[in-house]
Design a protein around this motif. Structure first.
Motif, PDB file in Angstrom:
ATOM      1  N   LYS A   1       0.818  -1.210   0.000  1.00 10.85           N
ATOM      2  CA  LYS A   1       0.000   0.000   0.000  1.00 10.85           C
ATOM      3  C   LYS A   1       0.856   1.266   0.000  1.00 10.85           C
ATOM      4  N   ASN A   2       0.271   2.357  -0.485  1.00 11.14           N
ATOM      5  CA  ASN A   2       0.993   3.635  -0.497  1.00 11.14           C
ATOM      6  C   ASN A   2       0.002   4.772  -0.706  1.00 11.14           C
ATOM      7  N   LYS A   3       0.521   6.002  -0.743  1.00  9.60           N
ATOM      8  CA  LYS A   3      -0.353   7.172  -0.848  1.00  9.60           C
ATOM      9  C   LYS A   3      -0.194   7.924  -2.158  1.00  9.60           C
TER      10      LYS A   3
ATOM     11  N   LYS B   1      -1.739   7.767  -5.122  1.00  2.51           N
ATOM     12  CA  LYS B   1      -2.976   8.245  -5.743  1.00  2.51           C
ATOM     13  C   LYS B   1      -3.521   9.462  -4.993  1.00  2.51           C
ATOM     14  N   GLU B   2      -3.633   9.291  -3.702  1.00  2.00           N
ATOM     15  CA  GLU B   2      -4.124  10.367  -2.840  1.00  2.00           C
ATOM     16  C   GLU B   2      -3.322  11.657  -3.033  1.00  2.00           C
ATOM     17  N   LEU B   3      -2.023  11.564  -2.999  1.00  2.00           N
ATOM     18  CA  LEU B   3      -1.180  12.750  -3.118  1.00  2.00           C
ATOM     19  C   LEU B   3      -1.226  13.328  -4.528  1.00  2.00           C
TER      20      LEU B   3
ATOM     21  N   GLU C   1      -0.283   2.529  -7.829  1.00  3.97           N
ATOM     22  CA  GLU C   1      -1.360   3.141  -7.044  1.00  3.97           C
ATOM     23  C   GLU C   1      -2.322   2.093  -6.500  1.00  3.97           C
TER      24      GLU C   1
ATOM     25  N   GLU D   1       6.540   9.653   3.817  1.00  3.37           N
ATOM     26  CA  GLU D   1       5.225  10.255   3.562  1.00  3.37           C
ATOM     27  C   GLU D   1       4.445   9.511   2.488  1.00  3.37           C
ATOM     28  N   VAL D   2       5.135   8.889   1.589  1.00  2.00           N
ATOM     29  CA  VAL D   2       4.445   8.230   0.477  1.00  2.00           C
ATOM     30  C   VAL D   2       4.375   6.716   0.627  1.00  2.00           C
TER      31      VAL D   2
END
Lengths: 68, 68
Positions: B2-4, B6-8, B34, B58-59
Motif C-alpha cells: 500500500k501507499n499514498k 494516488k491520494e497525493l 497506485e 510520507e508516500v
DNA sequence: AAATAACGTAATATATATTTTACTTTAAGG
DNA sequence: CCTTAAAGTAAAATATATATTACGTTATTT
C-alpha cells in the motif's frame, strides 16, 4: 543509490548474514545494497527497515540533488 | 504494498500521465503502483517522491504490522 | 603465521518489475 | 446522448533485481 544500511547494521553489531536472514534475502544481496550498486525493491527496503528498527527516510532517503 | 501515491497525486491535480512522464515511467506502471499491486524499485519510489515533493516515509511507509 | 570468520565479487540462472501494444471502462462536457 | 479525456486492465516482450554457486580478499583469533 546510496543508503545507510552498512552504518546502521554496524551500530547494532549485526552481521550481513544475520540481516540477510532477518529480511529473507541473501548475504550477497545485502552486500551489494550496502555498496550502493543495487536498486532494491520497496518490499526489501521495508524489510530492512523493520530489521534495523528504522524508517525508510532514516535508511534510504536521499535528497533530490545528491541523488547518485 | 500500500501507499499514498494516488491520494497525493489527486491533491496536486496531477494526471497519471503527467506523473509517469515526470518520473520516467509508464502510465500503466503508475496505475499498478497506485493500486498497490506492484513492488516498485527504490529508484522509482524516489522519483515519485521528488515529483510529489514528499519523502519516502510520507508516500511509502507502512508500519511493520499493517504490512499487507 | 596459520586458521577461520566475515565480507567482496563474478557468472549464470531465475523471478519479477516495467514496457509495449491494445482494448475496455469510467467520468466529464458539449 | 455523443465525444473525448482519463483511468483500469491484460498478454507478450524486455529489462533487471535477486538467488545460487563459487572463489578471492580482509580481518580476527589463536
Amino acid at each position: 543509490m546510496k543508503n545507510k544500511v552498512k552504518e546502521l547494521r554496524f551500530q547494532q553489531a549485526m552481521k550481513q548474514q544475520e540481516l540477510a536472514e532477518k529480511v529473507g534475502a541473501t548475504r550477497q544481496t545485502i552486500s551489494l545494497i550496502e555498496k550502493g550498486e543495487y536498486n532494491p525493491s520497496l518490499k526489501l527496503c521495508l524489510a530492512i527497515c523493520y530489521a534495523l528498527s528504522k524508517t525508510l527516510d532514516e535508511v534510504f532517503w536521499i535528497g533530490e540533488d545528491e541523488d547518485e
